[in-house]
Design a protein around this motif. Sequence first.
Motif, mmCIF file in Angstrom:
data_model
loop_
_atom_site.group_PDB
_atom_site.id
_atom_site.type_symbol
_atom_site.label_atom_id
_atom_site.label_comp_id
_atom_site.label_asym_id
_atom_site.label_seq_id
_atom_site.Cartn_x
_atom_site.Cartn_y
_atom_site.Cartn_z
ATOM 1 N N UNK A 1 0.818 -1.196 0.000
ATOM 2 C CA UNK A 1 0.000 0.000 0.000
ATOM 3 C C UNK A 1 0.868 1.269 0.000
ATOM 4 N N UNK A 2 1.860 1.312 0.854
ATOM 5 C CA UNK A 2 2.724 2.496 0.935
ATOM 6 C C UNK A 2 3.495 2.719 -0.369
ATOM 7 N N UNK A 3 4.092 1.691 -0.973
ATOM 8 C CA UNK A 3 4.771 1.937 -2.249
ATOM 9 C C UNK A 3 3.834 2.503 -3.318
ATOM 10 N N UNK A 4 2.593 2.078 -3.336
ATOM 11 C CA UNK A 4 1.620 2.589 -4.307
ATOM 12 C C UNK A 4 1.332 4.070 -4.038
ATOM 13 N N UNK A 5 1.178 4.444 -2.785
ATOM 14 C CA UNK A 5 0.916 5.844 -2.418
ATOM 15 C C UNK A 5 2.089 6.722 -2.827
ATOM 16 N N UNK A 7 4.301 6.117 -5.135
ATOM 17 C CA UNK A 7 4.337 6.170 -6.597
ATOM 18 C C UNK A 7 3.353 7.201 -7.142
ATOM 19 N N UNK A 8 2.166 7.227 -6.603
ATOM 20 C CA UNK A 8 1.161 8.205 -7.039
ATOM 21 C C UNK A 8 1.630 9.616 -6.726
ATOM 22 N N UNK A 9 2.198 9.818 -5.536
ATOM 23 C CA UNK A 9 2.673 11.147 -5.156
ATOM 24 C C UNK A 9 3.858 11.588 -6.015
ATOM 25 N N UNK A 10 4.716 10.656 -6.410
ATOM 26 C CA UNK A 10 5.855 11.007 -7.262
ATOM 27 C C UNK A 10 5.395 11.433 -8.646
ATOM 28 N N UNK A 11 4.290 10.906 -9.106
ATOM 29 C CA UNK A 11 3.766 11.258 -10.422
ATOM 30 C C UNK A 11 2.907 12.521 -10.392
ATOM 31 N N UNK A 12 2.631 13.013 -9.203
ATOM 32 C CA UNK A 12 1.850 14.236 -9.056
ATOM 33 C C UNK A 12 2.734 15.435 -9.404
ATOM 34 N N UNK A 47 12.724 0.078 -0.190
ATOM 35 C CA UNK A 47 13.175 0.184 -1.580
ATOM 36 C C UNK A 47 12.631 1.438 -2.259
ATOM 37 N N UNK A 48 11.439 1.850 -1.883
ATOM 38 C CA UNK A 48 10.812 3.023 -2.502
ATOM 39 C C UNK A 48 11.313 4.325 -1.869
ATOM 40 N N UNK A 49 11.567 4.321 -0.557
ATOM 41 C CA UNK A 49 11.918 5.582 0.114
ATOM 42 C C UNK A 49 13.416 5.808 0.246
#
Length: 55
Positions: A1-5, A7-12, A47-49
Amino acid sequence: MVPKIISVMQNDASDQSPPLLARLAELLHVLMYLHAGFPELYDPVYDVIKVFKCP
């Protein structure tokens, strides 16, 4: 869930996303430190942060 959030914020494209992402990454680092012992849950998040600079 957190990696998806994240990812969405990075594309904003808004100006508010980078500071919010940095603060979220900092918070996640602290929470993972305080509640250590769940590498199977934390590895995808880390891995995402890991690209964000945290003090």
